[in-house]
Scaffold this active site. Structure first.
Site, PDB file in Angstrom:
ATOM      1  N   SER A 131       8.262 -41.333 -31.299  1.00 41.46           N
ATOM      2  CA  SER A 131       9.482 -40.854 -31.943  1.00 41.46           C
ATOM      3  C   SER A 131       9.691 -41.522 -33.292  1.00 41.46           C
ATOM      4  O   SER A 131      10.539 -41.115 -34.061  1.00 41.46           O
ATOM      5  CB  SER A 131      10.688 -41.157 -31.044  1.00 41.46           C
TER       6      SER A 131
ATOM      7  N   ASP B 147       6.564 -42.796 -27.101  1.00 45.41           N
ATOM      8  CA  ASP B 147       6.825 -41.362 -27.202  1.00 45.41           C
ATOM      9  C   ASP B 147       6.714 -40.846 -28.638  1.00 45.41           C
ATOM     10  O   ASP B 147       7.119 -39.721 -28.926  1.00 45.41           O
ATOM     11  CB  ASP B 147       8.195 -41.033 -26.612  1.00 45.41           C
TER      12      ASP B 147
ATOM     13  N   ASP C 116     -13.285 -44.678 -41.455  1.00 46.40           N
ATOM     14  CA  ASP C 116     -12.330 -45.662 -41.981  1.00 46.40           C
ATOM     15  C   ASP C 116     -12.321 -45.717 -43.502  1.00 46.40           C
ATOM     16  O   ASP C 116     -13.352 -45.537 -44.143  1.00 46.40           O
ATOM     17  CB  ASP C 116     -12.601 -47.079 -41.447  1.00 46.40           C
ATOM     18  N   ARG C 117     -11.160 -45.992 -44.041  1.00 49.17           N
ATOM     19  CA  ARG C 117     -10.926 -46.169 -45.473  1.00 49.17           C
ATOM     20  C   ARG C 117     -10.859 -44.861 -46.251  1.00 49.17           C
ATOM     21  O   ARG C 117      -9.902 -44.609 -46.965  1.00 49.17           O
ATOM     22  CB  ARG C 117     -11.941 -47.113 -46.127  1.00 49.17           C
TER      23      ARG C 117
ATOM     24  N   ASP D 106     -20.868 -47.055 -39.961  1.00 52.03           N
ATOM     25  CA  ASP D 106     -19.673 -47.028 -40.811  1.00 52.03           C
ATOM     26  C   ASP D 106     -19.437 -45.658 -41.427  1.00 52.03           C
ATOM     27  O   ASP D 106     -19.318 -45.503 -42.645  1.00 52.03           O
ATOM     28  CB  ASP D 106     -19.736 -48.123 -41.891  1.00 52.03           C
TER      29      ASP D 106
ATOM     30  N   ASN E 206     -19.977 -51.490 -37.582  1.00 48.78           N
ATOM     31  CA  ASN E 206     -18.857 -52.277 -37.066  1.00 48.78           C
ATOM     32  C   ASN E 206     -17.535 -51.513 -37.138  1.00 48.78           C
ATOM     33  O   ASN E 206     -16.556 -51.879 -36.472  1.00 48.78           O
ATOM     34  CB  ASN E 206     -18.749 -53.640 -37.764  1.00 48.78           C
ATOM     35  N   HIS E 207     -17.515 -50.414 -37.877  1.00 51.03           N
ATOM     36  CA  HIS E 207     -16.301 -49.599 -37.915  1.00 51.03           C
ATOM     37  C   HIS E 207     -16.297 -48.491 -36.879  1.00 51.03           C
ATOM     38  O   HIS E 207     -15.320 -47.754 -36.772  1.00 51.03           O
ATOM     39  CB  HIS E 207     -16.093 -49.013 -39.319  1.00 51.03           C
TER      40      HIS E 207
ATOM     41  N   HIS F 259     -27.074 -51.863 -38.711  1.00 50.59           N
ATOM     42  CA  HIS F 259     -25.957 -51.846 -39.652  1.00 50.59           C
ATOM     43  C   HIS F 259     -25.718 -53.165 -40.389  1.00 50.59           C
ATOM     44  O   HIS F 259     -25.576 -53.191 -41.603  1.00 50.59           O
ATOM     45  CB  HIS F 259     -24.678 -51.424 -38.951  1.00 50.59           C
TER      46      HIS F 259
ATOM     47  N   ASP G 197      18.384 -51.950 -38.816  1.00 49.62           N
ATOM     48  CA  ASP G 197      18.963 -50.892 -37.978  1.00 49.62           C
ATOM     49  C   ASP G 197      20.036 -50.200 -38.820  1.00 49.62           C
ATOM     50  O   ASP G 197      21.220 -50.450 -38.704  1.00 49.62           O
ATOM     51  CB  ASP G 197      19.563 -51.521 -36.716  1.00 49.62           C
TER      52      ASP G 197
ATOM     53  N   ASN H 139      21.479 -47.319 -39.105  1.00 47.82           N
ATOM     54  CA  ASN H 139      22.639 -46.566 -38.618  1.00 47.82           C
ATOM     55  C   ASN H 139      23.285 -47.234 -37.401  1.00 47.82           C
ATOM     56  O   ASN H 139      24.112 -46.647 -36.723  1.00 47.82           O
ATOM     57  CB  ASN H 139      22.270 -45.112 -38.320  1.00 47.82           C
TER      58      ASN H 139
ATOM     59  N   ASP I 140     -23.400 -46.893 -45.447  1.00 48.75           N
ATOM     60  CA  ASP I 140     -21.975 -46.651 -45.179  1.00 48.75           C
ATOM     61  C   ASP I 140     -21.449 -45.420 -45.921  1.00 48.75           C
ATOM     62  O   ASP I 140     -21.721 -45.246 -47.102  1.00 48.75           O
ATOM     63  CB  ASP I 140     -21.135 -47.848 -45.664  1.00 48.75           C
TER      64      ASP I 140
ATOM     65  N   ASP J 203      22.502 -47.932 -34.347  1.00 45.66           N
ATOM     66  CA  ASP J 203      22.551 -47.287 -33.036  1.00 45.66           C
ATOM     67  C   ASP J 203      21.628 -47.966 -32.031  1.00 45.66           C
ATOM     68  O   ASP J 203      21.327 -47.421 -30.978  1.00 45.66           O
ATOM     69  CB  ASP J 203      22.177 -45.798 -33.175  1.00 45.66           C
TER      70      ASP J 203
ATOM     71  N   ASP K  92       5.748 -47.744 -29.569  1.00 43.98           N
ATOM     72  CA  ASP K  92       6.481 -46.493 -29.590  1.00 43.98           C
ATOM     73  C   ASP K  92       5.753 -45.425 -28.781  1.00 43.98           C
ATOM     74  O   ASP K  92       5.079 -44.560 -29.316  1.00 43.98           O
ATOM     75  CB  ASP K  92       6.629 -46.059 -31.055  1.00 43.98           C
TER      76      ASP K  92
ATOM     77  N   GLU L 128      12.821 -54.273 -28.062  1.00 40.71           N
ATOM     78  CA  GLU L 128      11.364 -54.243 -28.191  1.00 40.71           C
ATOM     79  C   GLU L 128      10.943 -54.879 -29.503  1.00 40.71           C
ATOM     80  O   GLU L 128       9.969 -55.628 -29.557  1.00 40.71           O
ATOM     81  CB  GLU L 128      10.854 -52.800 -28.145  1.00 40.71           C
TER      82      GLU L 128
ATOM     83  N   HIS M 104     -23.534 -52.276 -44.608  1.00 37.30           N
ATOM     84  CA  HIS M 104     -22.440 -53.220 -44.362  1.00 37.30           C
ATOM     85  C   HIS M 104     -21.823 -53.863 -45.595  1.00 37.30           C
ATOM     86  O   HIS M 104     -20.678 -54.298 -45.557  1.00 37.30           O
ATOM     87  CB  HIS M 104     -22.943 -54.323 -43.415  1.00 37.30           C
TER      88      HIS M 104
ATOM     89  N   HIS N 280     -17.996 -44.289 -44.920  1.00 42.27           N
ATOM     90  CA  HIS N 280     -16.559 -44.605 -44.896  1.00 42.27           C
ATOM     91  C   HIS N 280     -15.677 -43.443 -45.278  1.00 42.27           C
ATOM     92  O   HIS N 280     -14.803 -43.553 -46.142  1.00 42.27           O
ATOM     93  CB  HIS N 280     -16.273 -45.794 -45.807  1.00 42.27           C
TER      94      HIS N 280
ATOM     95  N   GLU O 281      10.511 -46.481 -41.787  1.00 37.93           N
ATOM     96  CA  GLU O 281      11.426 -46.739 -42.885  1.00 37.93           C
ATOM     97  C   GLU O 281      11.424 -48.234 -43.210  1.00 37.93           C
ATOM     98  O   GLU O 281      11.397 -48.647 -44.366  1.00 37.93           O
ATOM     99  CB  GLU O 281      12.830 -46.310 -42.440  1.00 37.93           C
TER     100      GLU O 281
ATOM    101  N   ARG P 181     -16.408 -62.985 -43.138  1.00 39.02           N
ATOM    102  CA  ARG P 181     -15.974 -61.907 -42.269  1.00 39.02           C
ATOM    103  C   ARG P 181     -15.286 -62.412 -41.007  1.00 39.02           C
ATOM    104  O   ARG P 181     -14.498 -61.708 -40.400  1.00 39.02           O
ATOM    105  CB  ARG P 181     -17.192 -61.104 -41.810  1.00 39.02           C
TER     106      ARG P 181
END
Lengths: 134, 697
Positions: free
Chosen positions: B633, B631, B207-208, B204, B236-237, B288, B669, B671, B175, B673, B629, B640, B452, B177, B680, B425
């Site tokens: 943004s 788009d 990741d990480r 592997d 597996n990753h 692996h 929320d 602000n 690995d 809107d 999300d 949603e 692994h 990683h 955040e 696991r």
């Protein structure tokens, strides 16, 4: 009174099992015989090498396999902890010991001096990295 | 000793004293070393337990993720190619190198490597230099590289056969990683790959760590230059669902803001074409994870491996076999959530060992959950009937194909005999020396090399020398936590191990300091887990506290910790680091939560259990919100959020009512809107340690 003693014993046994399991990295209730020293010492005991060998004689199988089983370890270790064998070394005694080796009364020992004492005197398997302590 | 000498008494006395002193110091020294060793080991224990528990949670959540992926990540077919590329366009092999060159412009201001295909060793050197300087390879070259890699991998069989003829030593790495420094160190010590210096990388790669992209580029480049001497096994990753959770997807999107999505699309394909195993001299099997009692190498050799896009998604064909839940057209009234309480019970059962065949129970459970989610989604209005499509049977793997591959990529060896489900696991199994022996007999093998699992020394030998674990990411959990290693396999097939450890600051630390660093990091991770389960733990503590004094015996405290957190750790040994005890030896259990809090205060109407759930699943929620999300943004609508959150809670077996969700949504929320900035939101639930002495490096 008896209940309390029972609980204390049960706690001791659980502590022993925990310490054992940390070193049992294959999770099969056995550890390499060379780790027994670390386990005993991490439980707060300060045996000499000779005392440790005696302990091992009680724990090992009739035909040593290089592995120690938890079920053999528990009763022996429980007794050790209940009887408070292998007491810790008070700091002032330890200080005296260092002073005894400090022939010239410098207030310190060099790395070479310490290595010499650790590997030549007493019943010792070689000490490897001492750098950390100095 | 009693022998008579002519040495004066005082000298004898002195040497006796010196001897005693030396023995005393030895005794004390050994205890100190033993204590350090104990701390080092339990620190690694903590990391490993948390890591595996997390992976298990991922597998349990896999049906939920599969569901989310299916219904939210579908890319728009008629959007512009680079904003929202169509999957079929990207995976269509007729898309050529020249097409990519035409469509993607590389500006003159770009000073990174400009690759020309076919690649040469000069290109590889240029890449290594660039990455050492922390430069980024331009997206066009990345795509071209991936495109070529896929073309080459497609030609390869599922199991590669190598030989050590011509006295070549083969190097096997485990690995990585995303730890680029380790790969560079290996190349430095062992030389670059070439015809004279063949390598096998055992999965592997990603990741990480922070440089998964760079590692892939380097490995794929060498693969193209030396296709007969650089071999890759899938880990597996190498799995797009894992990547979303464990950081690789995030890394790609961060480094390639415009082309990230299309790179990920192509990568999904490339990963599915990675070979599954390598065999050296017909005697050494390299893969692996491990094996199971049913591992069938002949079968594995013949499957269409690219059908297994992700092992986190059970094949949909399974749902047909146990078709108790029929998909109905949704009625107008929404379902009540009480009907789904059994989900939480099911959740824990997924990886328990039942008397019925392990494999069926695992995959059926996952498949059933998937079906339930579809139902919930439809009845809650989150999905329309048209968004739920029938699977394309020609591209779905069979149950056996999925299971066999899962086994070889996820299993772990252990010294007890037999083959049991891998509870740690949540996938694959634990296999004993008898399983290894049987496989060896069946296929006339001599050795199994796998990866692994992180090992302290970088490698470990088990099953009487027959099974070797090789792990090449040093300092995996924390600086100083472990070494990395690689194997040199010579023609007589006896392995040589080379160990190393990348170090920046750590070489200046002594042993005590190094162990302390790792220990501190491990305890921090553990405390976060404790905080994230505060409500559950508090309830359990209070339950056990008959006297109502706020204190428990060590035994009771340890029992609660283990049963709620589901981590097998040496609690009594760890206790001084986690909670205070009163003079009578009892534990003041609420002190477990001292000095921990979340980043931003949340309004009081939100129940603590919810807060903790967010803490616990922060990374998963981030992933889920990112799916929704579309788009990019950073905002999702209240509606949603509401729907998703409800679905998630139902899946996790948390009782929730609409009002609570609305309160939570409104509280974030900021602000007002109607949109939620989920980054955040999630940031606020970061667990903060008040006594964090380690400054952010």
């Amino acid at each position: 009174m008896f209940l309390f003693a029972d609980r204390v014993e049960a706690e001791i046994e659980k502590k022993v099992i925990e310490a054992f399991e940390v070193f049992d990295h294959e999770c099969n209730k056995t550890v390499d015989v060379r780790e027994i020293g670390s386990i005993v010492r991490s439980l707060g005991c300060y045996p000499t090498e000779a005392e440790l060998q005696e302990l091992l004689a009680e724990i090992e199988e009739e035909e040593p396999t290089g592995y120690i089983h938890l079920e053999k370890f528990i009763p022996v270790m429980r007794k050790v902890l209940l009887e408070r064998s292998y007491q810790p070394i008070p700091e002032d005694v330890l200080l005296h010991a260092f002073e005894a080796l400090d022939e010239n009364k410098c207030g310190y020992l060099t790395k070479e001096q310490l290595v010499k004492y650790m590997t030549e005197e007493g019943n010792m398997t070689p000490c490897i990295s001492l750098g950390w302590a100095l | 000793m009693g022998c008579k000498t002519s040495v004066p008494d005082s000298a004898v006395k002195k040497s006796e004293r010196v001897l005693k002193a030396a023995v005393l110091i030895q005794r004390w020294y050994r205890v100190t070393m033993a204590r350090i060793e104990m701390r080092r080991r339990y620190s690694l224990n903590i990391f490993q337990s948390i890591e595996y528990a997390d992976e298990q949670a991922q597998l349990q959540l896999s049906s939920f993720f599969a569901f989310m992926l299916d219904h939210f990540s579908r890319l728009d077919a008629d959007s512009r190619f680079f904003e929202s590329p169509s999957v079929s366009q990207v995976t269509d092999s007729s898309l050529s190198l020249t097409e990519l060159e035409k469509r993607i412009e590389v500006p003159d201001s770009y000073y990174g490597p400009r690759l020309k295909f076919p690649l040469t060793p000069a290109d590889a050197s240029a890449l290594l230099d660039a990455f050492k300087n922390e430069e980024l390879l331009h997206a066009r070259y990345v795509l071209q590289l991936l495109h070529e890699t896929r073309r080459v991998l497609k030609e390869m069989p599922n199991i590669t056969h190598l030989s050590t003829s011509y006295s070549k030593e083969i190097t096997v790495c485990g690995d990585l990683h995303g730890k680029l420094d380790d790969l560079l160190l290996i190349f430095y010590k062992n030389g670059l790959p070439s015809e004279k210096n063949p390598y096998v990388f055992n999965g592997d790669f990603v990741d990480r760590g922070d440089n998964s992209v760079e590692i892939l580029i380097i490995l794929f480049a060498f693969l193209l230059i030396y296709p007969n001497d650089l071999h890759l096994n899938r880990g597996n990753h190498e799995d797009y669902v894992m990547n979303v959770r464990y950081g690789f997807t995030r890394e790609v999107l961060r480094k390639y803001k415009v082309h990230g999505k299309i790179i990920l699309c192509l990568l999904e394909d490339v990963f599915s074409w990675l070979p599954l195993a390598t065999v050296v001299d017909s005697k050494v099997l390299i893969l692996h994870g491990g094996i199971s009692d049913t591992t069938d190498l002949d079968f594995l050799n013949l499957i269409e491996r690219n059908k297994l896009r992700s092992l986190m998604r059970p094949p949909k064909s399974v749902t047909d076999i146990k078709d108790q839940i029929k998909e109905k057209v949704p009625s107008t009234t929404p379902n009540k959530y009480s009907a789904h309480q059994n989900i939480s019970g099911k959740r824990r059962d997924i990886s328990s060992s039942r008397s019925s065949p392990r494999r069926e129970s695992t995959s059926y459970a996952i498949a059933e959950e998937y079906q339930r989610l579809v139902k919930d989604g439809m009845s809650s209005g989150l999905l329309s009937a048209t968004s739920v499509s029938d699977p394309d049977w020609s591209t779905e793997p069979t149950q056996k194909e999925w299971q066999q591959t899962l086994d070889i990529l996820w299993s772990d060896p252990r010294s007890q005999r037999g083959c049991v489900p891998n509870k740690g696991r949540g996938g694959g199994c634990y296999f004993g020396p008898d399983i290894t022996a049987k496989l060896f007999e069946r296929y006339n093998l001599k050795m199994l090399i796998r990866s692994h699992e992180c090992k302290q020394d970088g490698y470990e030998v088990g099953h009487g020398g027959k099974v070797i674990t090789i792990f090449s990411a040093s300092n995996y959990y924390e600086a100083g936590s472990n070494r990395g290693a690689y194997i040199k396999l010579n023609p007589d097939l006896s392995p040589r191990f080379i160990q190393y450890q990348v170090s920046k600051n750590t070489c200046r630390q002594n042993l005590q300091e190094r162990v302390s660093t790792v220990e501190w990091s491990a305890l921090k991770a553990l405390r976060e887990k404790i905080y994230a389960h505060k409500t559950e733990l508090t309830e359990a503590f209070i339950n056990k506290d008959r006297t109502g004094t706020g204190k428990l015996s060590v035994s009771d405290w340890a029992e609660v910790m283990e049963s709620v957190l589901c981590l097998e750790l040496p609690w009594r040994t760890l206790r001084p680091q986690l909670a205070w005890s009163s003079p009578d030896g009892c534990i003041e259990y609420m002190t477990c939560f001292h000095n921990l809090k979340i980043g931003k205060p949340v309004e009081e109407q939100v129940q603590p259990a919810l807060v903790e759930t967010v803490c616990r699943f922060r990374k998963d929620l981030e992933m889920i919100f990112n799916f929704i999300d579309k788009d990019h943004s950073g905002l999702i609508s209240l509606d949603e959020f509401h729907q998703t959150w409800r679905l998630f809670c139902v899946h996790m077996g948390i009782q929730i009512d609409n009002e609570t969700i609305d309160k939570l949504a409104n509280s974030i929320d900021y602000n007002k809107d109607g949109n939620i900035d989920f980054n955040e939101f999630l940031e606020a639930f970061h667990v903060v340690h008040r006594l964090d002495k380690k400054a952010d490096e």
